[in-house]
Motif scaffolding. Structure first.
Motif, mmCIF file in Angstrom:
data_model
loop_
_atom_site.group_PDB
_atom_site.id
_atom_site.type_symbol
_atom_site.label_atom_id
_atom_site.label_comp_id
_atom_site.label_asym_id
_atom_site.label_seq_id
_atom_site.Cartn_x
_atom_site.Cartn_y
_atom_site.Cartn_z
ATOM 1 N N ALA A 141 4.311 -0.350 -7.829
ATOM 2 C CA ALA A 141 4.334 -2.471 -7.417
ATOM 3 C C ALA A 141 2.361 -3.032 -7.249
ATOM 4 O O ALA A 141 1.278 -1.837 -7.409
ATOM 5 N N TYR A 142 2.163 -4.023 -7.094
ATOM 6 C CA TYR A 142 0.735 -4.044 -7.954
ATOM 7 C C TYR A 142 1.041 -5.224 -6.553
ATOM 8 O O TYR A 142 1.432 -6.336 -5.973
ATOM 9 N N VAL A 143 -0.651 -5.428 -5.916
ATOM 10 C CA VAL A 143 -0.801 -5.921 -4.953
ATOM 11 C C VAL A 143 -2.207 -6.816 -4.708
ATOM 12 O O VAL A 143 -3.511 -5.402 -5.118
ATOM 13 N N THR A 144 -2.032 -7.528 -4.619
ATOM 14 C CA THR A 144 -3.494 -8.374 -4.657
ATOM 15 C C THR A 144 -4.936 -8.228 -2.998
ATOM 16 O O THR A 144 -3.865 -8.529 -2.320
ATOM 17 N N GLY A 160 -12.481 -10.065 -6.111
ATOM 18 C CA GLY A 160 -11.483 -9.153 -6.100
ATOM 19 C C GLY A 160 -10.603 -8.465 -6.594
ATOM 20 O O GLY A 160 -10.919 -8.256 -8.047
ATOM 21 N N TYR A 161 -9.517 -7.791 -6.277
ATOM 22 C CA TYR A 161 -9.223 -7.091 -7.407
ATOM 23 C C TYR A 161 -7.564 -6.749 -7.126
ATOM 24 O O TYR A 161 -6.420 -7.265 -6.074
ATOM 25 N N VAL A 162 -6.721 -6.228 -8.327
ATOM 26 C CA VAL A 162 -4.889 -6.165 -8.017
ATOM 27 C C VAL A 162 -4.940 -4.876 -7.648
ATOM 28 O O VAL A 162 -5.683 -3.448 -8.590
ATOM 29 N N ALA A 163 -4.181 -3.875 -6.197
ATOM 30 C CA ALA A 163 -3.845 -2.792 -6.674
ATOM 31 C C ALA A 163 -2.690 -1.996 -7.450
ATOM 32 O O ALA A 163 -2.135 -3.154 -6.817
ATOM 33 N N LYS A 164 -2.565 -1.384 -7.821
ATOM 34 C CA LYS A 164 -1.515 -0.396 -7.891
ATOM 35 C C LYS A 164 -1.053 0.950 -7.550
ATOM 36 O O LYS A 164 -1.645 2.364 -7.718
ATOM 37 N N ILE A 165 0.500 0.454 -6.605
ATOM 38 C CA ILE A 165 0.685 1.887 -5.949
ATOM 39 C C ILE A 165 2.368 2.075 -6.418
ATOM 40 O O ILE A 165 3.027 1.360 -7.409
ATOM 41 N N ASP A 166 2.155 3.623 -6.797
ATOM 42 C CA ASP A 166 2.938 4.510 -7.361
ATOM 43 C C ASP A 166 4.560 4.274 -6.057
ATOM 44 O O ASP A 166 4.304 4.625 -5.054
#
Length: 388
Positions: A141-144, A160-166
């Motif tokens: 999942a990718y979250v701004t 800002g960034y994009v977080a990468k969630i397993d």
């Protein structure tokens, strides 16, 4: 059947049973209403509607509409998760279903709530500061994230960034820096496209806004380039050919809101649609859009509803609603199209303080029903029927 008759009795029980976790905050029961007609369903069981709630009020709530039974249920999260402190949290900003899980992005509570998609029972949450929107691909999942605090500041320094969630471990595993105040994101052909807004910096000066879409390579999870579009971007969605539709909110003064087309192959803007596009939903080749544009010059709102053919880029109609019901809607805030029936759902935030409304329209734009929702209803997630 409505459950409000049991509210008083249940509030006494809940105070006794959940005193430790609720801190004497009364838990509101869910409510059922029959809306429309029950029917046989094929692809989707129903949909979730995430109500944002007013910032600082901790009133984000979750509703559910069952296509098969035609029952609309308000405020299901609190009742199904009675031991969760503060319920959903502060400002529900986005929602999505991926596999067996339901993800709700809770902006000012700095978290993504992860639930069972069938029951809305909480599994866990993932901490992400000032999180905004979510998309999925493969295992992740990718979250701004705006990354920094909620504050209007022309000298804001935190990008800002994009977080990468397993999605298996439900842990954040990586981050990719992008522009200031990144909003919606889309994933097409191994690339993540992020609409950078710069919304905290441009409030008093147009040039303070961002005006680019960041392009991230999924495999390396590195920003490759930026596509220049327009000031104050917010939404970005891909059509069936993988081309991108990006909205600019303008500067609320002399620079109007617009909808832009990015050609996937050329990686640049090749067309501009002269309408405000506050929110939109793409179904087949049609883009259903409403615009709510505020002007500091006129001190008034301009509200519009349109359908655009994503193949020709032509405005098919400026009347999604054809029976005059648009005059009843005070402030449209969310939109969705049922892929099976082509019914159009439009939520109304009203005055932003009292509960909003959800309207269901026929494909011809005639009102079928309207139901009370939570405060500031805005984000939809269709629940698929999974075949064994």
């Amino acid at each position: 059947m409505k459950k409000t008759a049991y509210l008083y009795i249940f509030s006494i029980i809940s105070t006794i049973c959940f005193n430790a976790c609720r801190e004497d905050i009364e838990m509101i029961l869910s409510e059922d209403e029959l809306m429309g007609e029950p029917r046989e369903v094929v692809g989707y069981k129903g949909f979730y509607l995430l109500n944002e709630g007013n910032m600082g009020s901790n009133k984000a709530t979750l509703d559910y509409y069952n296509f098969e039974t035609a029952v609309y249920t308000r405020n299901i999260y609190a009742e199904r998760n009675p031991t969760v402190p503060k319920e959903m949290g502060d400002v529900g900003n986005d929602i999505g279903i991926y596999g067996s899980k339901l993800y709700a992005v809770i902006n000012c509570s700095n978290k993504v709530e992860v639930m069972d998609a069938q029951t809305a029972a909480r599994i866990t949450h993932v901490n992400i500061p000032n999180c905004r929107f979510i998309k999925f691909l493969g295992r992740y999942a990718y979250v701004t994230s705006y990354a920094g605090p909620v504050v209007i500041d022309p000298n804001y320094e935190q990008i800002g960034y994009v977080a990468k969630i397993d999605t298996a471990t439900l842990k954040e595993v990586d981050r990719c820096l992008v522009g200031f105040q990144p909003d919606e994101l889309e994933i097409v052909d191994g690339k993540i496209y992020v609409a950078n807004s710069g919304g905290y910096m441009g409030a008093s000066n147009t040039t303070g806004y961002e005006r680019t879409v960041s392009v991230i390579d999924v495999k390396s999870f590195k920003e490759e380039k930026r596509i220049d579009v327009a000031y104050n971007l917010e939404r970005i969605k891909a059509d069936s050919r993988g081309n991108l539709w990006v909205s600019s909110r303008g500067d609320y003064k002399g620079l109007p809101a617009r909808l832009y087309f990015i050609d996937k192959q050329r990686q640049q803007v090749t067309d501009t649609i002269p309408i405000a596009a506050t929110n939109y939903w793409i179904d087949d080749d049609m883009l259903y859009v409403y615009g709510t544009e505020w002007s500091h010059i006129t001190q008034d709102w301009a509200i519009s509803y349109s359908i655009i053919d994503t193949r020709t880029h032509k405005i098919v109609t400026r009347n999604i609603i054809t029976d005059g019901t648009d005059k009843e809607i005070q402030k449209p805030y969310g939109i969705m199209v049922n892929p099976e029936t082509k019914e159009v759902y439009i939520s109304d935030a009203g005055n932003y303080v009292t509960p909003g409304l959800l309207y269901c329209f026929s494909p011809e734009g005639k009102k079928k029903w309207v139901v009370r929702s939570g405060n500031i209803p805005g984000h939809f997630a269709l629940l698929p029927i999974y075949k064994n």
